[in-house]
Design a protein around this motif. Structure first.
Motif, PDB file in Angstrom:
ATOM      1  N   UNK A  47       0.809  -1.215   0.147  1.00  0.00           N
ATOM      2  CA  UNK A  47       0.042   0.002   0.109  1.00  0.00           C
ATOM      3  C   UNK A  47       0.839   1.103  -0.041  1.00  0.00           C
ATOM      4  N   UNK A  48       0.202   2.246  -0.340  1.00  0.00           N
ATOM      5  CA  UNK A  48       0.790   3.786  -0.247  1.00  0.00           C
ATOM      6  C   UNK A  48       0.322   4.399   1.054  1.00  0.00           C
ATOM      7  N   UNK A  49       1.443   4.970   1.788  1.00  0.00           N
ATOM      8  CA  UNK A  49       0.986   5.736   3.007  1.00  0.00           C
ATOM      9  C   UNK A  49       1.511   7.064   2.857  1.00  0.00           C
ATOM     10  N   UNK A  50       0.241   8.006   2.430  1.00  0.00           N
ATOM     11  CA  UNK A  50       0.449   9.527   1.912  1.00  0.00           C
ATOM     12  C   UNK A  50       0.823  10.258   2.955  1.00  0.00           C
ATOM     13  N   UNK A  51       0.734   9.826   4.304  1.00  0.00           N
ATOM     14  CA  UNK A  51       1.085  10.514   5.404  1.00  0.00           C
ATOM     15  C   UNK A  51       2.666  10.300   5.940  1.00  0.00           C
ATOM     16  N   UNK A  52       2.948   9.198   5.218  1.00  0.00           N
ATOM     17  CA  UNK A  52       4.567   8.813   5.451  1.00  0.00           C
ATOM     18  C   UNK A  52       4.711   8.613   7.022  1.00  0.00           C
ATOM     19  N   UNK A  53       4.022   7.931   7.762  1.00  0.00           N
ATOM     20  CA  UNK A  53       4.071   7.710   9.180  1.00  0.00           C
ATOM     21  C   UNK A  53       5.265   6.448   9.356  1.00  0.00           C
ATOM     22  N   UNK A  54       5.646   6.368  10.460  1.00  0.00           N
ATOM     23  CA  UNK A  54       6.545   5.260  10.657  1.00  0.00           C
ATOM     24  C   UNK A  54       6.051   3.723  10.516  1.00  0.00           C
ATOM     25  N   UNK A  55       6.857   2.867  10.262  1.00  0.00           N
ATOM     26  CA  UNK A  55       6.395   1.554   9.942  1.00  0.00           C
ATOM     27  C   UNK A  55       5.866   1.078  11.276  1.00  0.00           C
ATOM     28  N   UNK A  56       6.351   1.456  12.463  1.00  0.00           N
ATOM     29  CA  UNK A  56       6.047   0.858  13.877  1.00  0.00           C
ATOM     30  C   UNK A  56       4.704   1.571  13.936  1.00  0.00           C
ATOM     31  N   UNK A  57       4.317   2.785  13.824  1.00  0.00           N
ATOM     32  CA  UNK A  57       3.046   3.374  14.080  1.00  0.00           C
ATOM     33  C   UNK A  57       1.877   2.754  13.045  1.00  0.00           C
ATOM     34  N   UNK A  58       2.264   2.403  11.708  1.00  0.00           N
ATOM     35  CA  UNK A  58       1.239   1.896  10.886  1.00  0.00           C
ATOM     36  C   UNK A  58       0.993   0.569  11.341  1.00  0.00           C
ATOM     37  N   UNK A  59       2.131  -0.256  11.935  1.00  0.00           N
ATOM     38  CA  UNK A  59       1.791  -1.643  12.336  1.00  0.00           C
ATOM     39  C   UNK A  59       0.697  -1.584  13.600  1.00  0.00           C
ATOM     40  N   UNK A  60       1.123  -0.675  14.469  1.00  0.00           N
ATOM     41  CA  UNK A  60       0.269  -0.693  15.639  1.00  0.00           C
ATOM     42  C   UNK A  60      -1.206  -0.198  15.169  1.00  0.00           C
ATOM     43  N   UNK A  61      -1.358   0.568  14.260  1.00  0.00           N
ATOM     44  CA  UNK A  61      -2.722   1.051  13.599  1.00  0.00           C
ATOM     45  C   UNK A  61      -3.323  -0.068  13.142  1.00  0.00           C
ATOM     46  N   UNK A  62      -2.628  -0.895  12.194  1.00  0.00           N
ATOM     47  CA  UNK A  62      -3.309  -1.982  11.531  1.00  0.00           C
ATOM     48  C   UNK A  62      -3.660  -3.119  12.482  1.00  0.00           C
ATOM     49  N   UNK A  63      -2.846  -3.480  13.516  1.00  0.00           N
ATOM     50  CA  UNK A  63      -3.068  -4.463  14.191  1.00  0.00           C
ATOM     51  C   UNK A  63      -4.337  -4.019  15.125  1.00  0.00           C
ATOM     52  N   UNK A  64      -4.619  -2.809  15.380  1.00  0.00           N
ATOM     53  CA  UNK A  64      -5.676  -2.487  16.272  1.00  0.00           C
ATOM     54  C   UNK A  64      -6.959  -2.375  15.177  1.00  0.00           C
ATOM     55  N   UNK A  65      -6.823  -2.225  14.157  1.00  0.00           N
ATOM     56  CA  UNK A  65      -8.097  -2.023  13.416  1.00  0.00           C
ATOM     57  C   UNK A  65      -8.223  -3.426  12.946  1.00  0.00           C
ATOM     58  N   UNK A  66      -7.438  -4.426  12.783  1.00  0.00           N
ATOM     59  CA  UNK A  66      -7.710  -5.788  12.484  1.00  0.00           C
ATOM     60  C   UNK A  66      -8.535  -6.553  13.731  1.00  0.00           C
ATOM     61  N   UNK A  67      -8.004  -6.206  14.873  1.00  0.00           N
ATOM     62  CA  UNK A  67      -8.562  -6.778  16.001  1.00  0.00           C
ATOM     63  C   UNK A  67     -10.056  -6.176  16.223  1.00  0.00           C
ATOM     64  N   UNK A  68     -10.315  -4.761  16.123  1.00  0.00           N
ATOM     65  CA  UNK A  68     -11.502  -4.440  16.254  1.00  0.00           C
ATOM     66  C   UNK A  68     -12.428  -5.026  14.908  1.00  0.00           C
ATOM     67  N   UNK A  69     -11.960  -5.226  13.791  1.00  0.00           N
ATOM     68  CA  UNK A  69     -12.752  -5.538  12.659  1.00  0.00           C
ATOM     69  C   UNK A  69     -13.100  -7.203  12.715  1.00  0.00           C
ATOM     70  N   UNK A  70     -12.288  -7.834  13.019  1.00  0.00           N
ATOM     71  CA  UNK A  70     -12.253  -9.401  12.922  1.00  0.00           C
ATOM     72  C   UNK A  70     -12.338  -9.990  14.214  1.00  0.00           C
ATOM     73  N   UNK A  71     -12.069  -9.275  15.358  1.00  0.00           N
ATOM     74  CA  UNK A  71     -12.413  -9.915  16.610  1.00  0.00           C
ATOM     75  C   UNK A  71     -11.261 -10.806  17.482  1.00  0.00           C
ATOM     76  N   UNK A  72     -10.140 -10.837  16.579  1.00  0.00           N
ATOM     77  CA  UNK A  72      -8.911 -11.751  17.067  1.00  0.00           C
ATOM     78  C   UNK A  72      -7.426 -10.784  16.672  1.00  0.00           C
TER      79      UNK A  72
END
Length: 181
Positions: A47-72
């Motif tokens: 994917x493209x990150x238009x905000x150019x965040x750190x990979x660690x902050x993107x990882x944390x955001x994605x892990x949280x979003x996946x947990x919220x969406x899928x429940x695990x």
């Protein structure tokens, strides 16, 4: 705008943690990434990150979003496109006959040297497999296949001090992911 690779660990394997790719793309988009592509069902996202965040902050955001969406929980290793290309370029066995027998195990952080050495020492007697390690990536050549490798088993169970583990991708998949960058 920076390109990134997200490698999800343990989804759509053995009927557990099912994550449809269309739903995964929607979750990735929800954290602000664009131009999203997935490759096969095992959790490879470019994917493209238009905000150019750190990979660690993107990882944390994605892990949280996946947990919220899928429940695990789904562990994610996030890699910049440049680092991903460098890792592939550093493959110690690029010309191996079967690229499915060469794997890069991506860890979410640097592996402490003593920990890696201890894991490798326990399986060094396995003379059919070869290993090459970097600070956060371990390359593994398993001519008899990953599923029969004692070394692969040991390295996949290697748990970093923060409790996270690595996720493996074979050389063929790495090349396909790189083509999408």
């Amino acid at each position: 705008m920076a390109r990134v690779v997200a490698l999800l660990r343990g989804i759509n394997v053995g009927g557990r943690h099912k994550v449809p790719m269309a739903d995964l793309r929607a979750v990735v988009e929800s954290i602000g990434l664009t131009e999203i592509q997935t490759y096969i069902q095992s959790g490879n996202v470019v994917a493209t990150d238009p905000q150019e965040c750190t990979t660690d902050s993107l990882r944390q955001l994605l892990e949280t979003a996946i947990q919220d969406e899928f429940g695990f929980p789904v562990p994610v290793v996030m890699v910049s496109a440049g680092r991903f290309r460098d890792i592939l370029a550093d493959c110690p066995w690029p010309a191996v006959e079967d690229p499915r027998c060469v794997h890069a195990i991506f860890y979410p952080a640097a592996i402490p040297t003593p920990m890696l050495q201890q894991a490798l020492d326990l399986v060094r007697s396995d003379d059919t497999d070869q290993v090459s390690a970097d600070h956060d990536v371990v390359w593994l050549h398993t001519p008899a296949g990953l599923s029969t490798s004692r070394m692969a088993e040991r390295l996949m169970r290697l748990t970093l001090p923060d409790g996270r583990r690595g996720t493996a991708r074979n050389l063929r998949s790495l090349r396909e992911i790189t083509a999408r960058l």
